[in-house]
Design a protein around this motif. Sequence first.
Motif, PDB file in Angstrom:
ATOM      1  N   ASP A  22       0.819  -1.212   0.000  1.00  0.00           N
ATOM      2  CA  ASP A  22       0.000   0.000   0.000  1.00  0.00           C
ATOM      3  C   ASP A  22       0.856   1.266   0.000  1.00  0.00           C
ATOM      4  N   LEU A  71      -6.830   4.675   1.726  1.00  0.00           N
ATOM      5  CA  LEU A  71      -7.191   3.683   2.732  1.00  0.00           C
ATOM      6  C   LEU A  71      -8.671   3.752   3.083  1.00  0.00           C
ATOM      7  N   CYS A  74     -10.893   2.379   0.157  1.00  0.00           N
ATOM      8  CA  CYS A  74     -10.755   0.922   0.011  1.00  0.00           C
ATOM      9  C   CYS A  74     -11.424   0.180   1.153  1.00  0.00           C
ATOM     10  N   THR A  81      -7.482  -3.074   0.625  1.00  0.00           N
ATOM     11  CA  THR A  81      -6.607  -2.250  -0.202  1.00  0.00           C
ATOM     12  C   THR A  81      -5.929  -3.192  -1.190  1.00  0.00           C
TER      13      THR A  81
END
Length: 154
Positions: A22, A71, A74, A81
Amino acid sequence: MTGGEQHRPAGIVTRGIAAAVDLGVVLTMMGGVYLAVVFARLLFSPQEFTLPDAQILLSVAVFVGLAVVYLTACWATTGRTLGAVVMGLRVVSRNGDLVGWIRCAVRAWLCVMFGFGLLWVAVDRRRRSLQDILLRTSVVYDWQPHLHPAELEA
C-alpha cells in the motif's frame, strides 16, 4: 486456505507486507500527481518551463492526504486495499461487516500518522493493532471475494 484459517486475525508479517504494498501504491499515486503538475506547467507555459521543486511540507501533506483517502475508500467499500488483496486480508468490524466511512477515515488517519501502532499486532494475543483496539476493527485472512464472512456459513 482451509475453513479454520479463513477469517482468523492476520499476523504482523502478513499485515506488514500488505502495508508495504500500500505504501508503494500511495508513492506511485504521488508520482502521478507530480507528473500531472509537470505536464500542466509544460502545457500552460512551455517557454518558461522548469521542473517544480519538491517542497517537503507540501510533499508530506500530499502523501498524508492521498494515503488517508486511499485507505478510507478501500476499507469502506470492500474492506481491502491492494496490499490486502495481494495478501488475502480484509478489514472488518467485530461482527464481520464492512466498517463505516467515518470509522474508516479515522482508522486511516491513525494508521498514517501512527503507523507504529501496527507493531502491537506482534504482542497482542488477538493480533490487534492499536488502531484495531481503539476502533473495534479487525484484519482477518479472507481470500473470498464476498463481503460478509457469515455468508460462508449459510
